[in-house]
Every structure is written in structure tokens, then in C-alpha cells.
Design a protein around this motif. Structure first.
Motif, mmCIF file in Angstrom:
data_model
loop_
_atom_site.group_PDB
_atom_site.id
_atom_site.type_symbol
_atom_site.label_atom_id
_atom_site.label_comp_id
_atom_site.label_asym_id
_atom_site.label_seq_id
_atom_site.Cartn_x
_atom_site.Cartn_y
_atom_site.Cartn_z
ATOM 1 N N THR A 201 9.209 -42.322 -9.989
ATOM 2 C CA THR A 201 8.584 -43.580 -11.120
ATOM 3 C C THR A 201 8.713 -44.333 -9.588
ATOM 4 O O THR A 201 9.297 -44.536 -8.737
ATOM 5 N N PRO A 202 7.753 -45.833 -10.023
ATOM 6 C CA PRO A 202 7.394 -46.846 -8.760
ATOM 7 C C PRO A 202 8.485 -48.146 -9.022
ATOM 8 O O PRO A 202 8.424 -49.272 -8.239
ATOM 9 N N VAL A 203 9.493 -47.361 -10.382
ATOM 10 C CA VAL A 203 10.033 -48.948 -10.562
ATOM 11 C C VAL A 203 10.816 -48.918 -8.797
ATOM 12 O O VAL A 203 11.136 -48.935 -7.904
ATOM 13 N N SER A 204 10.921 -50.546 -8.214
ATOM 14 C CA SER A 204 11.489 -51.244 -7.129
ATOM 15 C C SER A 204 12.207 -52.121 -7.260
ATOM 16 O O SER A 204 12.541 -52.860 -8.665
ATOM 17 N N TYR A 264 -2.498 -47.575 -26.813
ATOM 18 C CA TYR A 264 -3.705 -48.433 -26.542
ATOM 19 C C TYR A 264 -5.560 -48.233 -27.636
ATOM 20 O O TYR A 264 -6.181 -49.005 -27.307
ATOM 21 N N VAL A 265 -5.182 -47.662 -28.142
ATOM 22 C CA VAL A 265 -6.537 -48.219 -29.112
ATOM 23 C C VAL A 265 -6.161 -48.136 -29.863
ATOM 24 O O VAL A 265 -6.955 -49.741 -30.360
ATOM 25 N N THR A 266 -4.982 -48.941 -30.420
ATOM 26 C CA THR A 266 -4.509 -49.834 -31.348
ATOM 27 C C THR A 266 -4.722 -51.084 -30.674
ATOM 28 O O THR A 266 -5.662 -52.295 -31.271
ATOM 29 N N SER A 267 -4.033 -51.609 -29.256
ATOM 30 C CA SER A 267 -3.884 -52.355 -28.489
ATOM 31 C C SER A 267 -5.498 -53.039 -28.112
ATOM 32 O O SER A 267 -6.263 -53.961 -28.270
ATOM 33 N N LYS A 268 -6.165 -52.432 -27.987
ATOM 34 C CA LYS A 268 -7.865 -52.668 -27.510
ATOM 35 C C LYS A 268 -8.725 -53.102 -28.177
ATOM 36 O O LYS A 268 -9.033 -54.165 -28.660
ATOM 37 N N LEU A 269 -8.061 -52.692 -30.029
ATOM 38 C CA LEU A 269 -9.057 -53.570 -31.220
ATOM 39 C C LEU A 269 -8.448 -54.556 -31.440
ATOM 40 O O LEU A 269 -8.934 -55.956 -31.623
ATOM 41 N N LEU A 270 -7.235 -54.787 -30.412
ATOM 42 C CA LEU A 270 -6.693 -56.773 -30.768
ATOM 43 C C LEU A 270 -6.444 -57.098 -29.876
ATOM 44 O O LEU A 270 -5.530 -58.065 -29.311
ATOM 45 N N GLY A 271 -7.617 -56.817 -28.595
ATOM 46 C CA GLY A 271 -7.634 -57.626 -27.464
ATOM 47 C C GLY A 271 -6.947 -57.572 -27.006
ATOM 48 O O GLY A 271 -6.317 -58.440 -25.647
ATOM 49 N N GLU A 272 -6.276 -56.100 -26.394
ATOM 50 C CA GLU A 272 -5.860 -55.297 -25.621
ATOM 51 C C GLU A 272 -4.285 -55.867 -25.350
ATOM 52 O O GLU A 272 -3.424 -56.882 -24.568
ATOM 53 N N ARG A 273 -3.854 -57.278 -26.505
ATOM 54 C CA ARG A 273 -2.448 -57.816 -27.032
ATOM 55 C C ARG A 273 -1.182 -57.051 -26.235
ATOM 56 O O ARG A 273 -0.426 -57.512 -25.702
ATOM 57 N N PHE A 274 -1.225 -55.595 -26.952
ATOM 58 C CA PHE A 274 -0.015 -54.781 -26.214
ATOM 59 C C PHE A 274 -0.194 -53.358 -25.130
ATOM 60 O O PHE A 274 1.069 -53.311 -24.936
ATOM 61 N N HIS A 275 -1.208 -54.077 -24.385
ATOM 62 C CA HIS A 275 -1.519 -53.202 -23.606
ATOM 63 C C HIS A 275 0.052 -53.351 -22.309
ATOM 64 O O HIS A 275 0.355 -52.112 -21.702
ATOM 65 N N GLY A 276 0.707 -54.327 -22.005
ATOM 66 C CA GLY A 276 1.295 -54.751 -21.467
ATOM 67 C C GLY A 276 3.102 -53.400 -22.023
ATOM 68 O O GLY A 276 3.513 -53.014 -20.988
ATOM 69 N N PRO A 277 3.136 -54.026 -23.006
ATOM 70 C CA PRO A 277 4.380 -53.059 -23.420
ATOM 71 C C PRO A 277 3.953 -52.344 -23.639
ATOM 72 O O PRO A 277 4.934 -51.035 -22.761
ATOM 73 N N ILE A 278 2.764 -51.665 -23.300
ATOM 74 C CA ILE A 278 2.464 -49.329 -23.529
ATOM 75 C C ILE A 278 2.426 -49.325 -22.648
ATOM 76 O O ILE A 278 2.948 -47.817 -22.930
ATOM 77 N N ARG A 279 2.300 -50.370 -21.533
ATOM 78 C CA ARG A 279 2.294 -49.561 -20.281
ATOM 79 C C ARG A 279 3.765 -49.091 -19.636
ATOM 80 O O ARG A 279 3.965 -48.040 -18.613
ATOM 81 N N ARG A 280 4.627 -50.594 -19.777
ATOM 82 C CA ARG A 280 5.514 -50.421 -19.965
ATOM 83 C C ARG A 280 6.234 -48.962 -19.422
ATOM 84 O O ARG A 280 7.418 -48.379 -19.554
ATOM 85 N N VAL A 281 5.942 -48.204 -21.381
ATOM 86 C CA VAL A 281 6.395 -47.028 -21.795
ATOM 87 C C VAL A 281 5.765 -45.729 -21.131
ATOM 88 O O VAL A 281 6.785 -44.921 -21.196
ATOM 89 N N GLU A 282 4.462 -46.215 -20.997
ATOM 90 C CA GLU A 282 4.188 -44.861 -20.229
ATOM 91 C C GLU A 282 4.771 -44.763 -18.633
ATOM 92 O O GLU A 282 5.044 -43.115 -18.677
ATOM 93 N N LEU A 283 5.356 -45.586 -17.387
ATOM 94 C CA LEU A 283 5.768 -45.859 -17.070
ATOM 95 C C LEU A 283 7.338 -45.157 -17.000
ATOM 96 O O LEU A 283 7.740 -44.316 -16.392
#
Length: 317
Positions: A201-204, A264-283
Motif C-alpha cells: 500500500t502507498p500509505v505513508s 464507481y458507476v453510481t458515483s459517475k452518474l452523480l457527478g463523481e460525488r463519491f469517487h474520493g471515498p470509493i477510492r479510499r475503500v479501493e486502497l
């Protein structure tokens, strides 16, 4: 090969922010002569690096007098808003500002200009590196990628001024809201990783990043135009164990990928509103590998402090 911090005059922009304040603290701990400067608020609707570079050229002379007394300038300013949408303010802060400052630094005769970017510009790539390849996935990461591209154009025309972009990874700090959120998640029943949980993980840590920025700024030799913050050696399970005090659950990879794709599909439909939190879950689940880069070859790898930082954040929570 680095020099003594005390031999240089340092100027830090964005000193009141999370990263900037840590860099100033690192410099003052070393006894360096450091001053701070509030970054100008810029706005831009440009969508290409060439357009940004042109805007920056028109503005750069305005700041030259403020930079003339500095040997090394660190730009830690910007908007850290992973959940926000596109805006002229976001482009101005993360793309126009670094090009503007780099040109002003060159005009003022600054020895080295260091800009803080983000590894998020490479998006979901399984392995991040020091290449110019970008795959931004959100408004924030696109603005940072555009800033890197503009700086690449500026660097081509400002040699021999040393212009360096550092891609920071997933930086944690005890005072950072994302770290406090990580501690809460890690201590809860939902703390989990994609099996087998050994992915890097790139957590630093913020301390390691501040150390690396200073060492890069004062490095006596040539520094590449783009460098990656070195890996601190943790796996996804290491991070959650340190932050939560217990080993995380291991989930089937197929389930994790399905949840992420749906999110990600749901977030994209909502203007990428949840891309940040979803990315944190992915990491959290899959981590992200990074290739050894210039830091390793130059011997500028700080002691790993991320696990201890997360443990301390948990104990003080």
C-alpha cells in the motif's frame, strides 16, 4: 548527496496547510532559515497544459520580487478536495498556480523549485511510478495531472533552473481528518482487505514526506523533473492492524471488485460525488504497488514511520 539545510534560504508556500506546515516544522527543526508566503488565489478555465503555461507567463513577473531572496522554493499550496467537481478555482490552485510559481522562481534566480503533486494522477494503475503517464479519475486528480503537464512545459523552457515535482502518496497525519476516519474504520467490524491481504500500500507518513521534500530540495546533484515519494514498506493488512489494533477480515477479491465497480458507476452518474471515498475503500482493500524510483537510487529513503503514526493515532483516538 545532500547539503546542509542551514546553507540555504527556504521559502514555503502553503505553510498553513497539512503538508506545508510539516515541511516548515522539519526545516525549523534543522535550524534552516525559512520564510513563508501566502499563495495567491488564482482561477482558470484552461483545459490544456499549453493554455495554462501561457496564462502563467502573463502572471509570473508579479511575484518575482517576493522570491528573489530565496534559494529553494517549496510549493505545498493547492486545493485538496477529492470529492469536489470541476471548477476554475480547482484548476487555478492545482494547475495554474504551480506553473505560475515555477516561472516566477526561474525569473527570480531561485536555485530549485519543488512542487507537491499527488500519486492520484495515475489513478487506478496497479503500479505507480515516476513516468509521465497519467490516468486521473476525478476532478481533483485531473487538476493535479494538468498541473504536472504544465510544469513539464515550463521545465523545458526554464533550464538550468531545477524544477522538481514530487508525487506524494497516501499521506497520513494524526491531525488529518482522513487519518481519523481510517482509525475509525480500522477499529470497526467493517475493517477488511481483499484476500490474502498482503498487497503493498502507498500509505505513508507526513513526517517521512516532509523529510523527503527537504532532502530533495537541498540535494546537491541533478534531480529528475518528476519523482515519487518512496514506499514505507506496509501492506494493506499492516495498515489496518496498526490503525485498528486487530487484524482485518479477508474478503474474496471478486466481491471487492464487484462492490467497487458498482460504486464507481453510481458515483459517475452523480457527478463523481463519491469517487474520493470509493477510492479510499479501493486502497484499503487492494492497496497499490509502486516501483523503486529516484529516491532509492539516491539513498533518500526515510525511516518508515507510517505504522507507528497510525498506532499513535489509534491510541489517542
Amino acid at each position: 548527496m545532500t547539503q546542509d539545510s542551514k546553507k540555504h534560504r527556504w521559502l514555503v508556500l502553503g505553510a498553513s496547510g497539512f503538508v506545508g506546515s510539516a515541511i516548515v516544522a522539519e526545516l525549523r527543526q534543522r535550524g534552516a532559515l525559512v520564510t513563508t508566503l501566502a499563495a495567491p488565489r488564482l482561477s482558470s478555465s484552461a483545459t490544456t497544459a499549453a493554455a495554462l503555461a501561457a496564462e502563467a507567463r502573463a502572471l509570473s513577473e508579479d511575484l518575482r520580487p517576493a522570491l528573489e531572496q530565496a534559494d529553494i522554493v517549496i510549493n505545498a499550496a493547492g486545493l485538496a478536495t477529492p470529492g469536489d467537481g470541476e471548477s476554475p478555482a480547482l484548476t487555478g490552485a492545482n494547475a495554474l498556480l504551480p506553473a505560475f510559481l515555477a516561472l516566477a522562481a526561474h525569473s527570480a534566480g531561485v536555485h530549485r523549485f519543488v512542487h507537491l503533486s499527488s500519486a492520484s494522477v495515475q489513478g487506478h494503475r496497479r503500479v505507480i511510478d515516476e513516468s509521465s503517464n497519467c490516468a486521473p479519475f476525478s476532478a481533483y486528480s485531473r487538476s493535479k495531472a494538468l498541473g504536472e503537464q504544465a510544469l513539464s512545459l515550463v521545465r523545458a523552457e526554464t533550464s538550468p533552473t531545477s524544477l522538481v515535482t514530487i508525487r506524494a502518496t497516501s499521506v497520513q497525519g494524526s491531525s488529518r481528518p482522513t487519518t481519523r476516519s481510517l482509525v475509525k474504520v480500522a477499529g470497526s467490524p467493517i475493517a477488511s482487505v481483499a484476500a490474502p491481504g498482503t498487497a503493498p500500500t502507498p500509505v505513508s507518513s507526513i513526517d517521512a514526506l516532509a523529510w523527503f521534500v527537504v532532502e530533495t530540495g537541498q540535494f546537491a546533484g541533478e534531480v529528475p523533473g518528476l519523482v515519487l515519494q518512496p514506499w514505507e514498506g506496509l501492506s494493506v493488512s499492516d495498515v489496518l492492524t496498526a490503525a485498528g489494533g486487530h487484524a482485518p477480515r479477508r474478503l474474496p477479491q471478486w466481491l471487492c471488485r464487484f462492490v467497487l465497480a458498482t460504486g464507481y458507476v453510481t458515483s459517475k452518474l452523480l457527478g463523481e460525488r463519491f469517487h474520493g471515498p470509493i477510492r479510499r475503500v479501493e486502497l484499503m482493500w487492494f492497496g497499490q504497488e509502486q516501483t523503486p524510483g529516484w529516491a532509492e537510487s539516491a539513498g533518500l529513503v526515510p525511516p518508515s514511520a507510517a505504522a507507528k503514526l497510525l498506532e499513535n493515532a489509534r491510541l489517542s483516538h
